[in-house]
Design a protein around this motif. Structure first.
Motif, mmCIF file in Angstrom:
data_model
loop_
_atom_site.group_PDB
_atom_site.id
_atom_site.type_symbol
_atom_site.label_atom_id
_atom_site.label_comp_id
_atom_site.label_asym_id
_atom_site.label_seq_id
_atom_site.Cartn_x
_atom_site.Cartn_y
_atom_site.Cartn_z
ATOM 1 N N GLY A 48 0.947 7.190 -8.918
ATOM 2 C CA GLY A 48 -0.185 6.329 -8.558
ATOM 3 C C GLY A 48 0.007 4.883 -8.948
ATOM 4 O O GLY A 48 -0.341 3.972 -8.217
ATOM 5 N N ARG A 49 0.600 4.647 -10.127
ATOM 6 C CA ARG A 49 0.797 3.276 -10.591
ATOM 7 C C ARG A 49 1.773 2.526 -9.694
ATOM 8 O O ARG A 49 1.555 1.362 -9.355
ATOM 9 N N GLN A 50 2.870 3.190 -9.308
ATOM 10 C CA GLN A 50 3.845 2.539 -8.429
ATOM 11 C C GLN A 50 3.204 2.210 -7.084
ATOM 12 O O GLN A 50 3.460 1.163 -6.517
ATOM 13 N N GLY A 51 2.384 3.100 -6.569
ATOM 14 C CA GLY A 51 1.701 2.854 -5.296
ATOM 15 C C GLY A 51 0.781 1.652 -5.370
ATOM 16 O O GLY A 51 0.750 0.825 -4.469
ATOM 17 N N LYS A 52 0.032 1.545 -6.480
ATOM 18 C CA LYS A 52 -0.870 0.401 -6.662
ATOM 19 C C LYS A 52 -0.091 -0.900 -6.786
ATOM 20 O O LYS A 52 -0.487 -1.922 -6.243
ATOM 21 N N MET A 53 1.037 -0.849 -7.521
ATOM 22 C CA MET A 53 1.855 -2.058 -7.673
ATOM 23 C C MET A 53 2.411 -2.501 -6.329
ATOM 24 O O MET A 53 2.426 -3.687 -6.026
ATOM 25 N N LYS A 54 2.843 -1.540 -5.502
ATOM 26 C CA LYS A 54 3.384 -1.876 -4.187
ATOM 27 C C LYS A 54 2.284 -2.451 -3.293
ATOM 28 O O LYS A 54 2.503 -3.424 -2.581
ATOM 29 N N ASN A 74 -0.409 -4.013 -4.317
ATOM 30 C CA ASN A 74 -0.739 -5.324 -4.853
ATOM 31 C C ASN A 74 0.308 -6.351 -4.420
ATOM 32 O O ASN A 74 -0.027 -7.475 -4.061
ATOM 33 N N ARG A 75 1.574 -5.955 -4.444
ATOM 34 C CA ARG A 75 2.640 -6.857 -4.007
ATOM 35 C C ARG A 75 2.472 -7.208 -2.536
ATOM 36 O O ARG A 75 2.656 -8.355 -2.124
ATOM 37 N N ARG A 76 2.120 -6.216 -1.732
ATOM 38 C CA ARG A 76 1.900 -6.441 -0.300
ATOM 39 C C ARG A 76 0.715 -7.397 -0.092
ATOM 40 O O ARG A 76 0.778 -8.287 0.744
ATOM 41 N N GLN A 77 -0.352 -7.203 -0.869
ATOM 42 C CA GLN A 77 -1.526 -8.075 -0.760
ATOM 43 C C GLN A 77 -1.168 -9.512 -1.158
ATOM 44 O O GLN A 77 -1.590 -10.460 -0.507
ATOM 45 N N LYS A 78 -0.379 -9.653 -2.222
ATOM 46 C CA LYS A 78 0.036 -10.987 -2.665
ATOM 47 C C LYS A 78 0.878 -11.660 -1.581
ATOM 48 O O LYS A 78 0.684 -12.832 -1.281
ATOM 49 N N GLY A 79 1.807 -10.906 -1.002
ATOM 50 C CA GLY A 79 2.648 -11.455 0.057
ATOM 51 C C GLY A 79 1.837 -11.895 1.255
ATOM 52 O O GLY A 79 2.055 -12.973 1.823
ATOM 53 N N ARG A 138 7.502 -17.739 -0.496
ATOM 54 C CA ARG A 138 7.706 -17.092 -1.788
ATOM 55 C C ARG A 138 6.447 -17.267 -2.617
ATOM 56 O O ARG A 138 5.816 -18.325 -2.578
ATOM 57 N N SER A 139 6.100 -16.235 -3.367
ATOM 58 C CA SER A 139 4.890 -16.332 -4.183
ATOM 59 C C SER A 139 5.147 -15.820 -5.590
ATOM 60 O O SER A 139 6.033 -14.996 -5.821
ATOM 61 N N ARG A 140 4.362 -16.331 -6.494
ATOM 62 C CA ARG A 140 4.358 -15.906 -7.887
ATOM 63 C C ARG A 140 2.904 -15.933 -8.351
ATOM 64 O O ARG A 140 2.097 -16.723 -7.865
ATOM 65 N N THR A 141 2.615 -15.095 -9.318
ATOM 66 C CA THR A 141 1.292 -15.125 -9.933
ATOM 67 C C THR A 141 1.311 -16.195 -11.019
ATOM 68 O O THR A 141 2.262 -16.284 -11.790
ATOM 69 N N ALA A 142 0.275 -16.998 -11.037
ATOM 70 C CA ALA A 142 0.177 -18.074 -12.036
ATOM 71 C C ALA A 142 0.256 -17.483 -13.439
ATOM 72 O O ALA A 142 -0.313 -16.428 -13.713
ATOM 73 N N GLY A 143 1.012 -18.154 -14.295
ATOM 74 C CA GLY A 143 1.081 -17.737 -15.692
ATOM 75 C C GLY A 143 2.161 -16.709 -16.010
ATOM 76 O O GLY A 143 2.284 -16.292 -17.145
ATOM 77 N N THR A 144 2.947 -16.289 -15.012
ATOM 78 C CA THR A 144 4.036 -15.356 -15.308
ATOM 79 C C THR A 144 5.266 -16.145 -15.730
ATOM 80 O O THR A 144 5.395 -17.331 -15.438
ATOM 81 N N SER A 145 6.181 -15.466 -16.390
ATOM 82 C CA SER A 145 7.352 -16.163 -16.933
ATOM 83 C C SER A 145 8.633 -15.818 -16.174
ATOM 84 O O SER A 145 9.701 -15.785 -16.745
ATOM 85 N N LEU A 161 -5.866 -13.483 -6.293
ATOM 86 C CA LEU A 161 -5.176 -13.845 -5.053
ATOM 87 C C LEU A 161 -5.626 -15.185 -4.469
ATOM 88 O O LEU A 161 -5.330 -15.507 -3.329
ATOM 89 N N SER A 162 -6.343 -15.977 -5.265
ATOM 90 C CA SER A 162 -6.676 -17.336 -4.826
ATOM 91 C C SER A 162 -5.410 -18.188 -4.925
ATOM 92 O O SER A 162 -4.476 -17.856 -5.649
ATOM 93 N N ILE A 163 -5.391 -19.284 -4.194
ATOM 94 C CA ILE A 163 -4.229 -20.165 -4.181
ATOM 95 C C ILE A 163 -4.370 -21.167 -5.331
ATOM 96 O O ILE A 163 -5.246 -22.024 -5.303
ATOM 97 N N ALA A 164 -3.500 -21.037 -6.344
ATOM 98 C CA ALA A 164 -3.520 -21.952 -7.488
ATOM 99 C C ALA A 164 -2.734 -23.218 -7.166
ATOM 100 O O ALA A 164 -3.101 -24.309 -7.593
#
Length: 128
Positions: free
Chosen positions: A3-9, A11-16, A62-69, A116-119
């Motif tokens: 379930g966790r892998q499915g949610k991560m995938k 979420n990645r699709r939504q971010k893209g 290309r996208s990244r989540t704000a605050g990641t390293s 998912l707002s645009i920072a």
């Protein structure tokens, strides 16, 4: 897949998808004409194909989540990705009978908030 892998995938699709929508909106507001989005063939996928005047512009989003390293979104475009986009662009130009047209490769780097707002968004013309 658990379930966790499915949610991560998902979420990645939504971010893209959010990043690609933001990139397309940015290009349209700058006067570009969008020819295609998510164009696929055996060699890969083109996020956005646009026209800027008479120039065919292949845009890697290309996208990244704000605050990641993990570095910036723009920094994530590596040699392998550049080669894949260029190869897929050649197939696109042939398939659309656009050989001989002037082309350019841009990157739109999108920084997303957790909701998912645009920072931040950065359009790099002629990135590669």
């Amino acid at each position: 897949m658990n379930g966790r892998q499915g949610k991560m995938k998902d979420n990645r699709r939504q971010k893209g998808a959010a990043a690609e929508r933001a990139a397309a909106d940015l290009l349209l507001s700058a006067g570009y004409r969008i020819r295609d989005r998510n164009w696929r063939c055996r060699s890969g996928e083109l996020d956005v194909v646009a026209e800027d005047g008479g120039v065919i512009v292949f845009v890697e989003v290309r996208s990244r989540t704000a605050g990641t390293s993990f570095g910036t979104a723009a920094e994530s475009v590596n040699f392998r990705k550049i080669r894949q986009v260029r190869s897929t662009a050649e197939v696109y130009l042939h398939a659309q009978r656009l050989e001989g047209r002037e082309v350019r490769f841009d990157v739109v780097a999108v920084e997303l908030g957790r909701d998912l707002s645009i920072a931040a968004i950065n359009h790099i013309q002629g990135a590669f």
